[in-house]
Scaffold this active site. Sequence first.
Site, PDB file in Angstrom:
ATOM      1  N   SER A 115      -4.223  -4.384  -6.530  1.00 52.11           N
ATOM      2  CA  SER A 115      -3.996  -4.339  -7.974  1.00 52.11           C
ATOM      3  C   SER A 115      -3.900  -5.728  -8.567  1.00 52.11           C
ATOM      4  O   SER A 115      -4.039  -5.891  -9.776  1.00 52.11           O
ATOM      5  CB  SER A 115      -2.677  -3.619  -8.266  1.00 52.11           C
ATOM      6  OG  SER A 115      -2.700  -2.314  -7.772  1.00 52.11           O
ATOM      7  N   HIS A 136     -11.440  -2.412  -7.239  1.00 50.39           N
ATOM      8  CA  HIS A 136     -10.164  -1.892  -7.739  1.00 50.39           C
ATOM      9  C   HIS A 136     -10.375  -0.573  -8.479  1.00 50.39           C
ATOM     10  O   HIS A 136     -10.782  -0.549  -9.636  1.00 50.39           O
ATOM     11  CB  HIS A 136      -9.527  -2.950  -8.660  1.00 50.39           C
ATOM     12  CG  HIS A 136      -8.183  -2.571  -9.178  1.00 50.39           C
ATOM     13  ND1 HIS A 136      -7.688  -3.005 -10.383  1.00 50.39           N
ATOM     14  CD2 HIS A 136      -7.206  -1.779  -8.650  1.00 50.39           C
ATOM     15  CE1 HIS A 136      -6.482  -2.519 -10.575  1.00 50.39           C
ATOM     16  NE2 HIS A 136      -6.167  -1.771  -9.544  1.00 50.39           N
ATOM     17  N   GLU A 148     -12.746  -1.969 -11.334  1.00 44.78           N
ATOM     18  CA  GLU A 148     -12.850  -3.418 -11.560  1.00 44.78           C
ATOM     19  C   GLU A 148     -13.467  -4.010 -10.291  1.00 44.78           C
ATOM     20  O   GLU A 148     -12.954  -3.779  -9.195  1.00 44.78           O
ATOM     21  CB  GLU A 148     -11.466  -4.038 -11.757  1.00 44.78           C
ATOM     22  CG  GLU A 148     -10.886  -3.897 -13.146  1.00 44.78           C
ATOM     23  CD  GLU A 148      -9.585  -4.687 -13.303  1.00 44.78           C
ATOM     24  OE1 GLU A 148      -9.517  -5.527 -14.203  1.00 44.78           O
ATOM     25  OE2 GLU A 148      -8.631  -4.458 -12.526  1.00 44.78           O
ATOM     26  N   ASN A 186      -4.247  -4.864 -14.806  1.00 48.06           N
ATOM     27  CA  ASN A 186      -2.799  -5.007 -14.628  1.00 48.06           C
ATOM     28  C   ASN A 186      -2.207  -6.203 -15.352  1.00 48.06           C
ATOM     29  O   ASN A 186      -1.008  -6.240 -15.610  1.00 48.06           O
ATOM     30  CB  ASN A 186      -2.459  -5.024 -13.150  1.00 48.06           C
ATOM     31  CG  ASN A 186      -2.534  -3.612 -12.599  1.00 48.06           C
ATOM     32  OD1 ASN A 186      -1.896  -2.709 -13.131  1.00 48.06           O
ATOM     33  ND2 ASN A 186      -3.348  -3.406 -11.592  1.00 48.06           N
TER      34      ASN A 186
HETATM   35  P1  NAD Z   1       0.831   4.055  -1.090  1.00 48.78           P
HETATM   36  O1  NAD Z   1       2.214   3.584  -0.831  1.00 48.78           O
HETATM   37  O2  NAD Z   1       0.607   5.447  -1.582  1.00 48.78           O
HETATM   38  O3  NAD Z   1      -0.073   3.881   0.233  1.00 48.78           O
HETATM   39  C1  NAD Z   1      -0.121   2.699   0.978  1.00 48.78           C
HETATM   40  C2  NAD Z   1      -0.516   3.089   2.399  1.00 48.78           C
HETATM   41  O4  NAD Z   1      -0.806   1.910   3.134  1.00 48.78           O
HETATM   42  C3  NAD Z   1       0.601   3.827   3.147  1.00 48.78           C
HETATM   43  O5  NAD Z   1       0.117   5.056   3.644  1.00 48.78           O
HETATM   44  C4  NAD Z   1       0.956   2.862   4.272  1.00 48.78           C
HETATM   45  O6  NAD Z   1       1.353   3.503   5.467  1.00 48.78           O
HETATM   46  C5  NAD Z   1      -0.375   2.138   4.458  1.00 48.78           C
HETATM   47  N1  NAD Z   1      -0.252   0.887   5.205  1.00 48.78           N
HETATM   48  C6  NAD Z   1       0.737  -0.039   5.151  1.00 48.78           C
HETATM   49  N2  NAD Z   1       0.495  -1.028   6.033  1.00 48.78           N
HETATM   50  C7  NAD Z   1      -0.676  -0.722   6.664  1.00 48.78           C
HETATM   51  C8  NAD Z   1      -1.441  -1.345   7.687  1.00 48.78           C
HETATM   52  N3  NAD Z   1      -1.052  -2.485   8.248  1.00 48.78           N
HETATM   53  N4  NAD Z   1      -2.568  -0.739   8.092  1.00 48.78           N
HETATM   54  C9  NAD Z   1      -2.981   0.410   7.553  1.00 48.78           C
HETATM   55  N5  NAD Z   1      -2.301   1.051   6.575  1.00 48.78           N
HETATM   56  C10 NAD Z   1      -1.164   0.496   6.133  1.00 48.78           C
HETATM   57  O7  NAD Z   1       0.205   2.976  -2.102  1.00 48.78           O
HETATM   58  P2  NAD Z   1      -1.069   3.141  -3.064  1.00 48.78           P
HETATM   59  O8  NAD Z   1      -0.601   3.481  -4.429  1.00 48.78           O
HETATM   60  O9  NAD Z   1      -2.095   3.984  -2.394  1.00 48.78           O
HETATM   61  O10 NAD Z   1      -1.556   1.614  -3.150  1.00 48.78           O
HETATM   62  C11 NAD Z   1      -2.417   1.063  -2.166  1.00 48.78           C
HETATM   63  C12 NAD Z   1      -3.130  -0.143  -2.744  1.00 48.78           C
HETATM   64  O11 NAD Z   1      -3.867   0.256  -3.914  1.00 48.78           O
HETATM   65  C13 NAD Z   1      -2.196  -1.264  -3.190  1.00 48.78           C
HETATM   66  O12 NAD Z   1      -2.825  -2.498  -2.968  1.00 48.78           O
HETATM   67  C14 NAD Z   1      -2.062  -1.000  -4.689  1.00 48.78           C
HETATM   68  O13 NAD Z   1      -1.720  -2.155  -5.409  1.00 48.78           O
HETATM   69  C15 NAD Z   1      -3.466  -0.536  -5.015  1.00 48.78           C
HETATM   70  N6  NAD Z   1      -3.608   0.280  -6.236  1.00 48.78           N
HETATM   71  C16 NAD Z   1      -2.655   1.180  -6.578  1.00 48.78           C
HETATM   72  C17 NAD Z   1      -2.826   1.945  -7.735  1.00 48.78           C
HETATM   73  C18 NAD Z   1      -1.799   2.967  -8.140  1.00 48.78           C
HETATM   74  O14 NAD Z   1      -1.850   3.446  -9.274  1.00 48.78           O
HETATM   75  N7  NAD Z   1      -0.892   3.353  -7.264  1.00 48.78           N
HETATM   76  C19 NAD Z   1      -3.962   1.781  -8.518  1.00 48.78           C
HETATM   77  C20 NAD Z   1      -4.934   0.867  -8.119  1.00 48.78           C
HETATM   78  C21 NAD Z   1      -4.736   0.112  -6.976  1.00 48.78           C
END
Ligand code: NAD
Length: 294
Positions: A115, A136, A148, A186
């Site tokens: 993000s 993204h 993005e 963001n």
């Molecule tokens: P989430 O907490 O739902 O999922 C994250 C996952 O990553 C978890 O299942 C965790 O176990 C896993 N993880 C952690 N360390 C790891 C590793 N070493 N190897 C493999 N897997 C690992 O979070 P999310 O909302 O899915 O966010 C994930 C990414 O996407 C982040 O970078 C976030 O900034 C980005 N993002 C989030 C959103 C949103 O609205 N939530 C939108 C766009 C981008």
Amino acid sequence: MRILVVGAGQMGNGIAQVLAAKGHEVLLNDVDEARIRHGVDAIAKRLNRDVEKGKITEIERGRVLEHIDMRPHFADLEIDLAIEAATERLDLKRDLFRDLDRNTSPETILASNTSSISITVLGAVTSKPERVIGMHFMNPVPVMKLVEVIRGIATTDATFATVRDLALALDKTPVEVRDFPGFIANRILMPMINEAIYALYEGVASAEAIDTVMKLGMNHPMGPLTLADFIGLDTCLAIMNVLYDGFGDSKYRPCPLLKQYVAAGWHGKKSGRGFYDYTGGANGVPAPQLTGSR
Ligand code: NAD
């Protein structure tokens, strides 16, 4: 394409679903098999709903799931592209990019769904920064059109074109963005959410009142505090910290109430509690308001 998705959380499993739905071969990774299984279950649940609504057939549902392979380890990866969607932490993503670099061919493109974290910084830990890029997606991935596409300082035109074309083939709208903290989405969204949390913190209004003002007054489909719960409060805090550190400007300081909620493990919808309470179902009800008003 053969694509590894790292992280099977709310974003990773959404990305895996849209890729598999277009016939790509998806390898889904997370820290252990239980988490990957959890991600696959979330996909299956969404597909079941689509079947019930008549949007897809039972056969199409099966085909999507068949295209997703659970992959707890990185060894012997023969892939065209990796999309990293793990927790929003720089140290963790750096380690993952080092690992991905070691376990993929020189041609493999390494993308991050981050993000806010610098694509240039992630590229710098690999042997092929020209093939590192930001992809993204927005939440929920199967619904939201925007992607993005972030160019690190070394990202080549060829890498950009491959990722842009993939986004188009997924029926998404790619937008080219340069690598500065928070990119576009963001950098604009998160300070608004942080300000809404400050308004709550200072006792200006209740969470519901703040959300109602932004929904009815600004025509936002969802209030900022509900949206923060959907994004994940841990992710919101991580993004504010990247903006704060990256620009060195006090206007990006994260609200103490946001920090406190995250410290308490109140990460929003995914943890059952944030500004609203989700323990009774997907539609949150107002949680008892704990403000830190001065
Ligand atoms: P989430 O907490 O739902 O999922 C994250 C996952 O990553 C978890 O299942 C965790 O176990 C896993 N993880 C952690 N360390 C790891 C590793 N070493 N190897 C493999 N897997 C690992 O979070 P999310 O909302 O899915 O966010 C994930 C990414 O996407 C982040 O970078 C976030 O900034 C980005 N993002 C989030 C959103 C949103 O609205 N939530 C939108 C766009 C981008």
